[in-house]
Design a protein around this motif. Structure first.
Motif, PDB file in Angstrom:
ATOM      1  N   VAL A 132       0.823  -1.175  -0.233  1.00  7.96           N
ATOM      2  CA  VAL A 132       0.041  -0.005  -0.016  1.00  7.96           C
ATOM      3  C   VAL A 132       0.945   1.303   0.003  1.00  7.96           C
ATOM      4  O   VAL A 132       1.804   1.215   0.547  1.00  7.96           O
ATOM      5  N   LEU A 133       0.550   2.116  -0.808  1.00  5.92           N
ATOM      6  CA  LEU A 133       1.089   3.559  -0.841  1.00  5.92           C
ATOM      7  C   LEU A 133       0.218   4.430   0.006  1.00  5.92           C
ATOM      8  O   LEU A 133      -0.864   4.811  -0.273  1.00  5.92           O
ATOM      9  N   LEU A 134       0.742   5.095   1.018  1.00  2.53           N
ATOM     10  CA  LEU A 134       0.041   5.794   1.945  1.00  2.53           C
ATOM     11  C   LEU A 134       0.245   7.338   1.890  1.00  2.53           C
ATOM     12  O   LEU A 134       1.409   7.700   2.162  1.00  2.53           O
ATOM     13  N   THR A 135      -0.409   8.023   1.006  1.00  2.74           N
ATOM     14  CA  THR A 135       0.058   9.666   0.615  1.00  2.74           C
ATOM     15  C   THR A 135      -1.094  10.531   1.238  1.00  2.74           C
ATOM     16  O   THR A 135      -1.143  11.471   0.130  1.00  2.74           O
ATOM     17  N   THR A 136      -2.017  10.341   1.772  1.00  2.00           N
ATOM     18  CA  THR A 136      -3.005  11.257   2.138  1.00  2.00           C
ATOM     19  C   THR A 136      -2.344  12.402   3.162  1.00  2.00           C
ATOM     20  O   THR A 136      -1.067  12.475   3.355  1.00  2.00           O
ATOM     21  N   THR A 137      -3.287  13.066   3.488  1.00  2.00           N
ATOM     22  CA  THR A 137      -2.983  14.064   4.588  1.00  2.00           C
ATOM     23  C   THR A 137      -2.286  13.756   5.875  1.00  2.00           C
ATOM     24  O   THR A 137      -2.442  12.399   6.431  1.00  2.00           O
ATOM     25  N   PRO A 138      -0.916  14.410   6.392  1.00  2.00           N
ATOM     26  CA  PRO A 138      -0.323  13.829   7.282  1.00  2.00           C
ATOM     27  C   PRO A 138      -1.074  13.320   8.509  1.00  2.00           C
ATOM     28  O   PRO A 138      -0.365  12.227   9.255  1.00  2.00           O
ATOM     29  N   VAL A 139      -2.015  13.916   9.192  1.00  2.00           N
ATOM     30  CA  VAL A 139      -2.792  13.430  10.296  1.00  2.00           C
ATOM     31  C   VAL A 139      -2.777  11.985  10.385  1.00  2.00           C
ATOM     32  O   VAL A 139      -3.046  11.514  11.403  1.00  2.00           O
ATOM     33  N   PHE A 140      -3.197  11.440   9.266  1.00  2.00           N
ATOM     34  CA  PHE A 140      -3.737   9.971   9.156  1.00  2.00           C
ATOM     35  C   PHE A 140      -2.479   9.091   8.890  1.00  2.00           C
ATOM     36  O   PHE A 140      -2.980   7.820   9.164  1.00  2.00           O
ATOM     37  N   ARG A 141      -1.637   9.441   8.856  1.00  2.00           N
ATOM     38  CA  ARG A 141      -0.322   8.561   8.630  1.00  2.00           C
ATOM     39  C   ARG A 141      -0.187   7.549   9.672  1.00  2.00           C
ATOM     40  O   ARG A 141       0.033   6.199   9.577  1.00  2.00           O
ATOM     41  N   PRO A 142       0.017   7.963  11.153  1.00  2.00           N
ATOM     42  CA  PRO A 142      -0.060   6.952  11.963  1.00  2.00           C
ATOM     43  C   PRO A 142      -1.049   5.725  12.070  1.00  2.00           C
ATOM     44  O   PRO A 142      -0.935   4.660  12.296  1.00  2.00           O
ATOM     45  N   ILE A 143      -2.268   6.433  11.982  1.00  2.00           N
ATOM     46  CA  ILE A 143      -3.468   5.319  11.625  1.00  2.00           C
ATOM     47  C   ILE A 143      -3.354   4.516  10.434  1.00  2.00           C
ATOM     48  O   ILE A 143      -3.286   3.294  10.568  1.00  2.00           O
ATOM     49  N   HIS A 144      -2.996   4.966   9.373  1.00  2.00           N
ATOM     50  CA  HIS A 144      -3.063   4.179   8.290  1.00  2.00           C
ATOM     51  C   HIS A 144      -1.784   3.086   8.280  1.00  2.00           C
ATOM     52  O   HIS A 144      -1.963   2.031   7.885  1.00  2.00           O
ATOM     53  N   VAL A 145      -0.604   3.743   8.702  1.00  2.00           N
ATOM     54  CA  VAL A 145       0.548   2.763   8.705  1.00  2.00           C
ATOM     55  C   VAL A 145       0.308   1.760   9.768  1.00  2.00           C
ATOM     56  O   VAL A 145       0.557   0.503   9.471  1.00  2.00           O
ATOM     57  N   THR A 146      -0.405   2.045  10.764  1.00  2.00           N
ATOM     58  CA  THR A 146      -0.588   0.917  11.847  1.00  2.00           C
ATOM     59  C   THR A 146      -1.425  -0.094  11.391  1.00  2.00           C
ATOM     60  O   THR A 146      -1.105  -1.461  11.236  1.00  2.00           O
ATOM     61  N   GLU A 147      -2.593   0.468  10.697  1.00  2.00           N
ATOM     62  CA  GLU A 147      -3.374  -0.565  10.310  1.00  2.00           C
ATOM     63  C   GLU A 147      -3.011  -1.284   9.121  1.00  2.00           C
ATOM     64  O   GLU A 147      -3.396  -2.691   8.777  1.00  2.00           O
ATOM     65  N   ALA A 148      -2.158  -0.730   8.335  1.00  2.00           N
ATOM     66  CA  ALA A 148      -1.703  -1.650   7.186  1.00  2.00           C
ATOM     67  C   ALA A 148      -0.515  -2.562   7.607  1.00  2.00           C
ATOM     68  O   ALA A 148      -0.786  -3.932   7.038  1.00  2.00           O
ATOM     69  N   VAL A 149       0.096  -2.271   8.402  1.00  2.00           N
ATOM     70  CA  VAL A 149       0.977  -3.454   9.267  1.00  2.00           C
ATOM     71  C   VAL A 149      -0.026  -4.438   9.950  1.00  2.00           C
ATOM     72  O   VAL A 149       0.370  -5.579   9.710  1.00  2.00           O
ATOM     73  N   GLU A 150      -0.895  -4.183  10.491  1.00  2.00           N
ATOM     74  CA  GLU A 150      -1.947  -5.130  11.229  1.00  2.00           C
ATOM     75  C   GLU A 150      -2.449  -5.968  10.074  1.00  2.00           C
ATOM     76  O   GLU A 150      -2.738  -7.015  10.357  1.00  2.00           O
ATOM     77  N   ALA A 151      -2.742  -5.350   8.841  1.00  2.00           N
ATOM     78  CA  ALA A 151      -3.343  -6.276   7.829  1.00  2.00           C
ATOM     79  C   ALA A 151      -2.386  -6.962   7.058  1.00  2.00           C
ATOM     80  O   ALA A 151      -2.715  -7.787   6.078  1.00  2.00           O
ATOM     81  N   GLY A 152      -1.066  -6.873   7.443  1.00  2.00           N
ATOM     82  CA  GLY A 152       0.085  -7.513   6.523  1.00  2.00           C
ATOM     83  C   GLY A 152       0.426  -7.111   5.503  1.00  2.00           C
ATOM     84  O   GLY A 152       1.158  -7.916   4.447  1.00  2.00           O
ATOM     85  N   LYS A 153       0.406  -5.720   5.286  1.00  2.00           N
ATOM     86  CA  LYS A 153       0.690  -5.259   3.999  1.00  2.00           C
ATOM     87  C   LYS A 153       2.130  -4.299   4.157  1.00  2.00           C
ATOM     88  O   LYS A 153       2.411  -3.837   5.031  1.00  2.00           O
ATOM     89  N   HIS A 154       2.842  -4.557   3.225  1.00  2.00           N
ATOM     90  CA  HIS A 154       4.158  -3.875   3.059  1.00  2.00           C
ATOM     91  C   HIS A 154       3.690  -2.290   2.565  1.00  2.00           C
ATOM     92  O   HIS A 154       2.608  -2.274   2.071  1.00  2.00           O
ATOM     93  N   VAL A 155       4.321  -1.557   3.152  1.00  2.00           N
ATOM     94  CA  VAL A 155       4.128   0.046   3.199  1.00  2.00           C
ATOM     95  C   VAL A 155       5.254   0.860   2.522  1.00  2.00           C
ATOM     96  O   VAL A 155       6.432   0.837   2.768  1.00  2.00           O
ATOM     97  N   PHE A 156       4.580   1.759   1.826  1.00  2.00           N
ATOM     98  CA  PHE A 156       5.121   3.056   1.326  1.00  2.00           C
ATOM     99  C   PHE A 156       4.535   4.145   2.108  1.00  2.00           C
ATOM    100  O   PHE A 156       3.113   4.534   1.724  1.00  2.00           O
ATOM    101  N   ALA A 157       5.139   4.818   3.096  1.00  2.00           N
ATOM    102  CA  ALA A 157       4.703   5.876   3.615  1.00  2.00           C
ATOM    103  C   ALA A 157       5.250   7.389   3.445  1.00  2.00           C
ATOM    104  O   ALA A 157       6.381   7.303   3.716  1.00  2.00           O
ATOM    105  N   GLU A 158       4.375   8.093   2.844  1.00  2.00           N
ATOM    106  CA  GLU A 158       4.840   9.736   2.463  1.00  2.00           C
ATOM    107  C   GLU A 158       5.218  10.149   3.746  1.00  2.00           C
ATOM    108  O   GLU A 158       4.846  10.043   4.976  1.00  2.00           O
ATOM    109  N   LYS A 159       6.048  11.111   3.657  1.00  2.00           N
ATOM    110  CA  LYS A 159       6.396  11.881   4.975  1.00  2.00           C
ATOM    111  C   LYS A 159       5.568  12.914   5.030  1.00  2.00           C
ATOM    112  O   LYS A 159       4.852  13.367   4.324  1.00  2.00           O
ATOM    113  N   PRO A 160       5.477  13.416   6.218  1.00  3.49           N
ATOM    114  CA  PRO A 160       5.970  13.256   7.500  1.00  3.49           C
ATOM    115  C   PRO A 160       5.128  11.849   8.089  1.00  3.49           C
ATOM    116  O   PRO A 160       3.816  11.826   7.562  1.00  3.49           O
ATOM    117  N   VAL A 161       5.526  11.338   8.964  1.00  4.06           N
ATOM    118  CA  VAL A 161       4.885  10.105   9.299  1.00  4.06           C
ATOM    119  C   VAL A 161       3.740  10.352  10.665  1.00  4.06           C
ATOM    120  O   VAL A 161       3.343   9.486  11.153  1.00  4.06           O
TER     121      VAL A 161
END
Length: 443
Positions: A132-161
């Motif tokens: 998953v490529l996570l490139t939304t508004t920064p405030v959502f990054r911790p939620i999105h990365v956390t739930e992506a890892v919980e779902a077993g997805k590899h992640v590209f997370a745009e800065k800031p995290v």
């Protein structure tokens, strides 16, 4: 902000996310060297380079579309199969642009175009998606990365995290969780993959400029975009559309934009700062913007070293993006963009230089992500970028309040959490205005 309290403390979101994680990372103070990667131990056999890896995109604006372009341009056997965004038009526009260039590598059916605040969950729940490529508004990054890892997805997370201490702590937990389960997280700090930046850090580590005593870093640009409210918009819809101008969404320019330079600062100092002392203000922002348009922060690092950092966004002003490292024997200049790096003696004569392309660096981060997955040695670098993101937030907190802020405070004591509690599209989020030093509280 124009109130005595900038934060919106709300523990329920954080506690909910933290309860899903089984491992917790210790708060460390060091930052790793060149490339700053942590690789999880291999637990499965290598995947074939001929096996297609399927991508889901969360956030279909310019940065998200660009991330897909970068990945598909440099990697073989990758395919975009799902998209999610708040705005259906963004999804449709992005799919059309990408399909025109990449043809069959864009295989997003209409029922894989997901719209809404929680549309990302449909991407994470999709068993066909590997990355998953996570490139939304920064405030959502911790939620999105956390739930992506919980779902077993590899992640590209745009800065800031992350944009606040609460989000930082979540990132530390998620970093460790990714290591434990062999899940890759690569972040959008492309300078870490740019040849002249890597070369400059190598020269620095070799002692090419002698003992490093201090540095100055600048990210000075012109104005930033602003989107007017349209008829019928709720306050939340307007803020989400105009997200750069609301601190709970963007973290202000020092976090959203200048984190690149601040990440470089931590990299070259091989540490996080012990404290920040900042100031700044606003002269040119639209009336309802919460953002400041200028900020200066002195960051003090271990060993009596410091970096003076400045960022600003003033229309019609002279821009500069550079970091100058002062050494006992010579000085080093690392330019932003593709201007390269130099070492100059104390008389100003160039004694070393190296070119570098930022466009290549944007692609390289996606190549290293995919290569690490195929080799079953996934890169996990969330903590590195969380450290830099929190360093930027620490500077904002100091400037907003007029207080010296320490690393120990932001990692151990601060309760600042900018995310509104139980956020839905029906939530009323009132802007508190802009920060006033001496009135805005340090929390």
């Amino acid at each position: 902000m124009n109130s005595n309290q900038v934060d919106r403390p709300c523990e329920s979101r954080r506690n909910f996310l933290r309860s899903q994680l089984t491992a917790s990372a210790a708060v460390a103070t060091g930052v790793v060297g060149v490339h700053s990667q942590t690789q999880a131990a291999s637990s499965t056999t290598d995947s074939s380079p001929n096996e297609t890896l399927r991508i889901g995109l969360v956030g279909c604006g310019g940065r998200g579309t660009g991330a897909v372009k970068d990945s598909l341009s440099i990697n073989k056997n990758v395919k975009l199969v799902a998209m999610a965004d708040l705005d259906a038009e963004n999804c449709a526009r992005s799919r059309k642009v990408l399909a025109t260039r990449f043809g069959d590598s864009i295989d997003v059916a209409d029922d894989k175009m997901h719209i809404g605040l929680e549309s990302y969950k449909k991407v994470l729940d999709d068993p066909d998606i590997d990355i998953v490529l996570l490139t939304t508004t920064p405030v959502f990054r911790p939620i999105h990365v956390t739930e992506a890892v919980e779902a077993g997805k590899h992640v590209f997370a745009e800065k800031p995290v992350c944009i606040d201490p609460a989000g930082y702590r979540i990132c530390l937990d998620t970093h460790q969780k990714a290591i434990d389960q062999n899940t890759a997280i690569v972040t959008g700090t492309q300078y870490r993959r740019q040849t002249n930046y890597i070369g400059a850090i190598e020269k620095l580590r070799e002692g090419a400029i002698g003992k490093v005593t201090s540095a100055t870093s600048r990210y000075c640009a012109s104005g930033i975009w602003y989107r007017n409210r349209t008829e019928g918009m709720t306050d939340l819809e307007y803020q989400l559309r105009n997200w750069m101008h609301f601190v709970w969404l963007s973290g202000d320019q020092i976090v959203e934009q200048s984190v690149h330079n601040i990440d470089l600062m931590n990299w070259l100092m091989d540490a996080v700062p012990e404290s920040a002392f900042g100031s700044g203000g606003r002269f040119t922002r639209p009336e309802d913007s919460e953002m400041w348009d200028s900020m200066s922060v002195d960051y003090h690092y271990p060993g009596g070293r410091f970096i003076s950092f400045k960022c600003r966004q003033w229309p019609g002003s002279t821009g500069e993006n550079s970091t100058v490292i002062h050494g006992s024997d010579a000085n080093m200049v690392i330019w932003g963009g593709s201007r390269g790096s130099q070492i100059l003696d104390h008389d100003g004569k160039e004694i070393w230089s190296m070119d570098g392309s930022i466009a290549d660096a944007y692609k390289q981060e996606h190549k290293e992500l995919v290569d690490s997955i195929r080799a079953d040695k996934p890169i996990v670098e969330l903590k590195q970028t969380a450290d830099s993101s929190l360093t930027a937030a620490m500077g904002r907190m100091s400037a907003y309040t007029g207080k010296r802020v320490t690393w120990d405070f932001v990692t151990e004591k601060s309760t600042l959490d900018l995310y509104p509690e139980n956020l839905t599209m029906d939530t009323v989020v009132k802007s508190p205005g802009f920060a006033v030093p001496g009135k805005t509280k340090l929390i």
